[in-house]
Write an enzyme that holds these catalytic residues in place. Structure first.
Site, PDB file in Angstrom:
ATOM      1  N   LYS A  50       8.010   0.675   5.623  1.00 51.73           N
ATOM      2  CA  LYS A  50       6.905   1.506   5.132  1.00 51.73           C
ATOM      3  C   LYS A  50       5.578   0.937   5.582  1.00 51.73           C
ATOM      4  O   LYS A  50       5.409  -0.270   5.572  1.00 51.73           O
ATOM      5  CB  LYS A  50       6.955   1.514   3.602  1.00 51.73           C
ATOM      6  CG  LYS A  50       5.768   2.099   2.918  1.00 51.73           C
ATOM      7  CD  LYS A  50       5.112   1.148   1.914  1.00 51.73           C
ATOM      8  CE  LYS A  50       4.414  -0.016   2.541  1.00 51.73           C
ATOM      9  NZ  LYS A  50       3.527  -0.768   1.652  1.00 51.73           N
ATOM     10  N   THR A  51       4.656   1.699   6.001  1.00 52.81           N
ATOM     11  CA  THR A  51       3.232   1.393   6.076  1.00 52.81           C
ATOM     12  C   THR A  51       2.532   2.441   6.936  1.00 52.81           C
ATOM     13  O   THR A  51       3.009   2.765   8.029  1.00 52.81           O
ATOM     14  CB  THR A  51       2.879  -0.015   6.613  1.00 52.81           C
ATOM     15  OG1 THR A  51       1.461  -0.121   6.678  1.00 52.81           O
ATOM     16  CG2 THR A  51       3.451  -0.344   7.982  1.00 52.81           C
TER      17      THR A  51
ATOM     18  N   ASP B 293       5.165  -7.753   5.537  1.00 57.60           N
ATOM     19  CA  ASP B 293       5.182  -8.876   4.593  1.00 57.60           C
ATOM     20  C   ASP B 293       6.271  -8.683   3.532  1.00 57.60           C
ATOM     21  O   ASP B 293       6.994  -9.624   3.200  1.00 57.60           O
ATOM     22  CB  ASP B 293       3.822  -9.005   3.888  1.00 57.60           C
ATOM     23  CG  ASP B 293       2.734  -9.490   4.847  1.00 57.60           C
ATOM     24  OD1 ASP B 293       3.054 -10.260   5.771  1.00 57.60           O
ATOM     25  OD2 ASP B 293       1.569  -9.101   4.666  1.00 57.60           O
TER      26      ASP B 293
ATOM     27  N   GLY C 168       0.814  -1.211   0.000  1.00 58.22           N
ATOM     28  CA  GLY C 168       0.000   0.000   0.000  1.00 58.22           C
ATOM     29  C   GLY C 168       0.849   1.263   0.000  1.00 58.22           C
ATOM     30  O   GLY C 168       1.941   1.295   0.573  1.00 58.22           O
TER      31      GLY C 168
ATOM     32  N   ASP D 228      -0.003   1.903   8.432  1.00 55.40           N
ATOM     33  CA  ASP D 228      -0.620   1.191   9.563  1.00 55.40           C
ATOM     34  C   ASP D 228       0.193   1.320  10.847  1.00 55.40           C
ATOM     35  O   ASP D 228      -0.334   1.080  11.939  1.00 55.40           O
ATOM     36  CB  ASP D 228      -0.783  -0.299   9.229  1.00 55.40           C
ATOM     37  CG  ASP D 228      -1.776  -0.529   8.103  1.00 55.40           C
ATOM     38  OD1 ASP D 228      -2.309   0.463   7.577  1.00 55.40           O
ATOM     39  OD2 ASP D 228      -2.011  -1.694   7.759  1.00 55.40           O
TER      40      ASP D 228
ATOM     41  N   ARG E 282       1.349  -5.689  -5.051  1.00 54.58           N
ATOM     42  CA  ARG E 282       1.383  -6.613  -3.915  1.00 54.58           C
ATOM     43  C   ARG E 282       1.847  -8.024  -4.288  1.00 54.58           C
ATOM     44  O   ARG E 282       1.601  -8.967  -3.542  1.00 54.58           O
ATOM     45  CB  ARG E 282      -0.008  -6.698  -3.285  1.00 54.58           C
ATOM     46  CG  ARG E 282      -0.446  -5.442  -2.540  1.00 54.58           C
ATOM     47  CD  ARG E 282      -1.603  -5.721  -1.615  1.00 54.58           C
ATOM     48  NE  ARG E 282      -2.098  -4.513  -0.971  1.00 54.58           N
ATOM     49  CZ  ARG E 282      -1.577  -3.971   0.124  1.00 54.58           C
ATOM     50  NH1 ARG E 282      -0.547  -4.536   0.708  1.00 54.58           N
ATOM     51  NH2 ARG E 282      -2.096  -2.874   0.637  1.00 54.58           N
TER      52      ARG E 282
END
Ligand code: FBP
Length: 550
Positions: free
Chosen positions: A201-202, A175, A80, A204, A144
């Site tokens: 990175k994320t 992941d 993402g 979230d 992805r």
């Protein structure tokens, strides 16, 4: 003339701050051998060549930067979008050029699939300059595709050799960095002469631990959501007629919801990790929201704001068990998603254990169907597709209607729904993310230069100004343990969930009862890129509290 906004034009001139260790010649300090966070024996067996590597810390060396060998590096954006990805790439570009001006950077297009399918473009100074300090991943696109099979690694090696690339930098979440570790191990075992470096990175915020303090993008994304929630709160407080149910991105952990709760002070902010710890059912959550709606209506306030982390449903213990069995069922019968309507429902109900079948049957049909949708390539439920906000507000409305009938609720309840996720993932990075990302990329160039592989780029002491940041590398295997994925035990980076004993959650829980009843909305306003440092360089509250803020 280029078709860019005035803000982008001026923001392009922002010069990200680098930690002192990266501002000239660099000395590498090697720490002691490391261990994985769990399942040491299994991880060591699976990663014989990259397990136990020492932690690396960079220090500023005296004198001029000695010219290094030219470095040809490939870069991949994975998963993402998160604000700041372009600055990781520009930092990496500047870093390898500072080591040797004849270095080259190749971007693999649309995620890890670009490496396997040999889709790439060289990133030259002109291209890089267009993207400095901008949001998005559009410089090379993201995807992805899961890099895990030997034939993918071999296909990748063909193009790596053709372009004479000596290192691949993978910018991704837990992941994708797990895949980076697998790729590093494979190339090291083969003696292929290819290093692999990861960058955290994320939006979230769940890729963090004692060494990686934060994933990039969280700061900017939560500031965008904070602004939007503040605006909704102000509207809500002006009209005083709606309950706003706002679902927030964050696939698994509730860091985004918690941060937004801290900065906007809504009436309710659910935290999935707490729901799980308290073993709550869907009904418990509905009862809690209903009780706040009734208490506010008794004081004449038929309005409010509820924040819901998108991963909530997966943390309700009964539904978590159901999802785990559904995962196995989907892995064994991929044809489930080809079955239509009632045929799918019947097949699932027939093949689930009795207890899980009961839970499945009790869910509204659309939510049950959303739980059986195909997993993403990493085996995750696509929670952004599940309408938890509508599910909860509908259940609250049903309960209130019954109470009204019994004469126990005299107020009004009218719900509005929102989902904030994609709105924040490509925003122009805040000063913090602009600096942090640039430093991560520049630091990755140093990791490549010192021959490291299987490492994640690490910048530390992030709550302090960049002039006090520390730079180095953390072995990715150090963050791994074994977990069940798609029905099998797999080595993965351990996700950081919200710590219910941590200061961010404790601060929130001290105030929430007050915020529930006494409207205390807080309006953070938009990210500021120009102006007083107090506003422009302000850290998100999660990072601030995690690093000892009061
Ligand atoms: P990453 O973990 O890859 O950074 O993605 C995070 C995320 O934004 C989640 O918050 C969200 O659930 C998911 O991506 C949405 O995925 P998609 O972009 O494929 O719709």
């Amino acid at each position: 003339m280029k078709n860019i906004s005035l803000l982008q034009k001026h923001r392009a001139n922002y010069r990200p701050n680098l930690p002192p260790a990266l501002q000239g010649a660099v000395k590498v300090h090697k720490g002691a051998p490391t261990e994985s966070v769990g399942d040491q024996a299994e991880i060591k067996k699976l990663f014989p060549n990259t397990y136990g590597l020492p932690q690396l810390t960079f220090e500023r060396a005296e004198g001029e930067t000695p010219a290094g060998r030219p470095l040809n590096v490939g870069v991949i954006l994975s998963g993402g979008q998160a604000p700041g990805g372009h600055n990781v790439i520009s930092g990496l570009f500047d870093g390898i050029k500072a080591i040797n001006a004849d270095s080259h950077l190749y971007g693999f297009l649309m995620g890890p699939g670009g490496l396997v399918d040999h889709n790439y473009k060289e990133l030259t100074a002109d291209i890089i300059d267009e993207y400095r300090n901008t949001g998005g991943f559009d410089i090379i696109g993201s995807g992805r595709t899961k890099l895990e099979k030997e034939e993918q690694f071999e296909k990748g090696l063909e193009i790596i050799k053709k372009l004479d690339i000596s290192a691949i930098v993978i910018i991704g979440g837990d992941d994708s960095n797990t895949n980076a570790a697998a790729l590093a191990e494979y190339y090291k075992a083969k003696n292929a002469g290819v290093q692999v470096i990861g960058c955290p990175k994320t939006i979230d915020g769940d890729l963090k631990n004692d060494f990686i303090e934060a994933s990039f993008g969280f700061d900017t994304a939560t500031k965008v959501y904070g602004e939007l929630i503040g605006n909704v709160e102000r509207d809500c407080n002006s009209a005083k007629k709606y309950w706003h149910f706002i679902k927030l991105m964050g696939r698994s952990a509730s860091h985004i919801a918690l941060e937004c709760g801290l900065v906007t002070q809504p009436n309710i902010c659910l935290i999935s990790e707490e729901v799980e710890a308290k073993n709550q059912t869907l009904n418990d959550i509905v009862d809690y929201i209903t009780s706040v709606v009734i208490a506010r209506s008794e004081q004449g306030d038929n309005y409010g704001v509820v924040l819901i982390p998108e991963g909530l449903i997966e943390f309700i213990p009964a539904i978590k068990a159901l999802i785990a069995e559904l995962n196995d069922l989907l892995a064994a019968h991929p044809e489930i998603n080809k079955l239509k309507g009632s045929a799918q429902r019947e097949f699932v109900l027939k093949n689930l254990s009795e207890e899980n079948a009961q839970h499945y049957a009790s869910l509204p049909e659309n939510v049950a169907r959303q739980l059986t949708l195909d997993r993403d390539p990493h085996g995750n439920v696509q929670v952004s597709l599940i309408e938890t906000d509508k599910l909860l507000s509908q259940m609250v409305a049903n309960k209130l209607a019954a109470l009204k009938e019994a004469g126990q609720f005299k107020g009004k309840f009218s719900a509005m729904h929102h989902f904030f996720g994609y709105e924040g993932r490509c925003a122009a990075p805040s000063n913090f993310d602009a600096d942090y990302c640039y430093a991560l990329g520049y630091n990755a160039a140093q990791l490549v230069n010192c021959g490291a592989t299987g490492y994640m780029s690490s910048i530390r002491h992030l709550a302090k100004p960049a002039s006090e940041w520390e730079a180095g590398g953390i072995p990715i295997t150090m963050m791994m343990n074994m977990e069940q994925r798609n029905g099998k035990m797999k080595p993965v980076i351990r996700k950081a969930l919200v710590d219910l004993n941590g200061l961010p959650f404790k601060t929130f829980s001290q105030h929430r009862d007050d915020w529930a009843l006494n409207t205390s909305y807080f309006y953070p306003g938009p990210i500021q890129y120009f102006g007083p440092s107090e506003i422009c360089d302000r850290r998100n509250r999660t990072l601030y509290f995690e690093q000892g803020g009061d």
